[in-house]
Design a protein around this motif. Structure first.
Motif, short mmCIF file in Angstrom:
data_model
loop_
_atom_site.label_atom_id
_atom_site.label_comp_id
_atom_site.label_asym_id
_atom_site.label_seq_id
_atom_site.Cartn_x
_atom_site.Cartn_y
_atom_site.Cartn_z
N GLN A 84 31.57 10.94 -15.48
CA GLN A 84 30.67 10.17 -16.10
C GLN A 84 29.38 10.79 -16.69
O GLN A 84 28.59 10.42 -17.54
CB GLN A 84 30.31 8.64 -15.52
CG GLN A 84 31.77 8.03 -15.35
CD GLN A 84 31.16 6.55 -14.62
OE1 GLN A 84 30.24 6.30 -13.93
NE2 GLN A 84 32.42 5.87 -14.79
N LYS A 85 29.18 11.81 -15.65
CA LYS A 85 27.73 12.56 -15.90
C LYS A 85 27.78 13.73 -16.61
O LYS A 85 27.09 14.09 -17.32
CB LYS A 85 26.95 12.80 -14.50
CG LYS A 85 26.61 11.65 -13.94
CD LYS A 85 25.91 11.96 -12.45
CE LYS A 85 25.41 10.82 -11.80
NZ LYS A 85 24.17 10.36 -12.57
N PRO A 111 37.09 8.50 -17.76
CA PRO A 111 36.25 8.07 -16.56
C PRO A 111 35.52 6.73 -16.57
O PRO A 111 35.13 6.38 -15.51
CB PRO A 111 35.25 9.19 -16.74
CG PRO A 111 35.92 10.31 -17.39
CD PRO A 111 36.61 9.49 -18.75
N TRP A 112 35.77 5.95 -17.65
CA TRP A 112 34.95 4.63 -17.69
C TRP A 112 35.92 3.55 -17.55
O TRP A 112 35.64 2.44 -17.76
CB TRP A 112 34.15 4.56 -19.06
CG TRP A 112 33.03 5.65 -19.08
CD1 TRP A 112 33.20 6.89 -19.56
CD2 TRP A 112 31.81 5.54 -18.53
NE1 TRP A 112 31.94 7.56 -19.66
CE2 TRP A 112 31.08 6.66 -18.81
CE3 TRP A 112 30.97 4.38 -17.75
CZ2 TRP A 112 29.93 6.82 -18.63
CZ3 TRP A 112 29.51 4.95 -17.43
CH2 TRP A 112 28.97 5.84 -17.93
N ARG A 113 37.29 3.89 -17.58
CA ARG A 113 38.38 2.76 -17.58
C ARG A 113 38.55 2.30 -16.23
O ARG A 113 38.11 2.71 -15.10
CB ARG A 113 39.77 3.55 -18.28
CG ARG A 113 39.79 4.00 -19.52
CD ARG A 113 41.26 4.29 -19.75
NE ARG A 113 42.25 3.42 -19.67
CZ ARG A 113 43.58 3.65 -20.19
NH1 ARG A 113 43.91 4.91 -20.61
NH2 ARG A 113 44.19 2.68 -20.11
N VAL A 114 38.75 1.05 -16.19
CA VAL A 114 38.96 0.15 -15.08
C VAL A 114 40.40 -0.01 -14.94
O VAL A 114 41.02 -0.71 -15.65
CB VAL A 114 38.14 -1.17 -15.15
CG1 VAL A 114 38.50 -2.04 -13.81
CG2 VAL A 114 36.75 -0.93 -15.18
N GLN A 164 30.42 10.23 -22.73
CA GLN A 164 28.92 9.79 -22.45
C GLN A 164 28.36 10.41 -21.50
O GLN A 164 27.65 9.79 -20.61
CB GLN A 164 28.97 8.30 -22.15
CG GLN A 164 29.33 7.46 -23.63
CD GLN A 164 29.23 5.94 -22.87
OE1 GLN A 164 30.38 5.27 -22.89
NE2 GLN A 164 28.00 5.22 -23.15
N PRO A 165 28.36 11.76 -21.49
CA PRO A 165 27.92 12.47 -20.35
C PRO A 165 26.28 12.76 -20.74
O PRO A 165 25.87 12.49 -21.70
CB PRO A 165 28.60 14.15 -20.61
CG PRO A 165 28.82 14.19 -21.87
CD PRO A 165 29.09 12.61 -22.35
N GLN A 166 25.54 13.13 -19.50
CA GLN A 166 24.35 13.37 -19.76
C GLN A 166 24.27 15.02 -19.87
O GLN A 166 23.18 15.75 -20.38
CB GLN A 166 23.45 13.27 -18.64
CG GLN A 166 23.24 11.47 -18.45
CD GLN A 166 24.19 11.14 -17.56
OE1 GLN A 166 24.21 11.53 -16.53
NE2 GLN A 166 24.63 9.91 -18.18
#
Length: 261
Positions: A84-85, A111-114, A164-166
């Motif tokens: 996520q980063k 990485p954001w899926r649940v 959506q990484p930084q």
């Protein structure tokens, strides 16, 4: 967070890695990036650039040292949190990817899926935003394998942005592209507000792209700092074993020739 998000700080402290104790590919690599920095890592083949990148995105576990994102050790975090980063665009490009462009970009949302839930409206919105950011909306229904090399590279970058990484890390993003597409990719990377780390072979492209630069040689980082202070005639000549001359008629630009034997 959108594609316009601000990046994060990244710090490498005494990074080293090798397949065994007697053979190290990189050693004692240390540097620090501020949020929004663009780092170009350059050096000859075999200098350890790709190995360093793999340590930075947790593709390899360093045998020495640590990597921190905003003061958090990435190897102490769950893999999902790291994904996520940090977004990654590798040098190896799939030759036959039986998915549409939209499907490929949506993969950045994994990485954001649940659990086993399908794509959410938020996932589709982020994918659409990434496609728009890279001017790829008109290709969203095309099969990935039918695209040109430059188009494929833009899609893979869009996939990383949808994540959506930084921080986004790229291994030779201009490799195998023609001059036009090289310039397009470098302009795109320069427009991002994320922290960007890229290995590049072309010194002139690197000089135009980077706010920070690093020279790698024999597994060590021989120079790091603002690009204008790292990319000097003497340092580049010593790193690559060629004669390097600054072109005085342009702000940035070098010419290269073989050193006398």
């Amino acid at each position: 967070m959108s594609c316009d998000a601000i990046g994060s700080r990244l710090t490498a402290r005494d990074i080293g890695w090798g397949p065994n104790a007697a053979h190290t590919l990189i050693e004692k690599v240390s540097f620090s990036l501020d949020a929004g920095d663009r780092l170009a890592i350059v050096g000859p083949n075999g200098a350890g650039k790709t190995t360093l990148l793999r340590c930075l995105y947790r593709g390899l576990v360093p045998t020495t040292g640590s990597v921190y994102v905003d003061d958090e050790d990435i190897h102490a975090l769950p893999a999902r949190k790291v994904a996520q980063k940090i977004g990654v665009v590798l040098q190896e490009m799939p030759a036959d990817f039986p998915f549409t462009v939209k499907d490929v970009v949506l993969m950045g949302r994994i990485p954001w899926r649940v659990g086993l839930a399908g794509w959410t409206d938020a996932d589709r919105q982020q994918a659409d935003h990434a496609l728009e950011h890279l001017n790829l909306q008109h290709l969203s229904s095309r099969t990935f394998s039918t695209l040109s090399g430059g188009e494929k590279q833009r899609v893979l970058i869009a996939r990383a942005l949808a994540q959506q990484p930084q921080i986004i890390i790229l291994d030779e993003p201009t490799n195998h592209l023609d001059i036009r597409h090289q310039l397009e990719i470098v302009d795109l990377l320069s427009s991002l507000k994320l922290t960007v780390i890229a290995t590049l072979h072309d010194i002139n492209l690197a000089a135009d792209f980077a706010t920070k630069a690093a020279l790698m040689q024999d597994g060590r980082m021989s120079a790091f700092g603002p690009a204008r202070t790292v990319f000097t005639e003497d340092r580049l000549s010593g790193t690559f074993g060629v004669k390097v001359r600054k072109r005085p008629e342009v702000t940035s630009g070098f010419t290269f020739s073989l050193a006398a034997s």
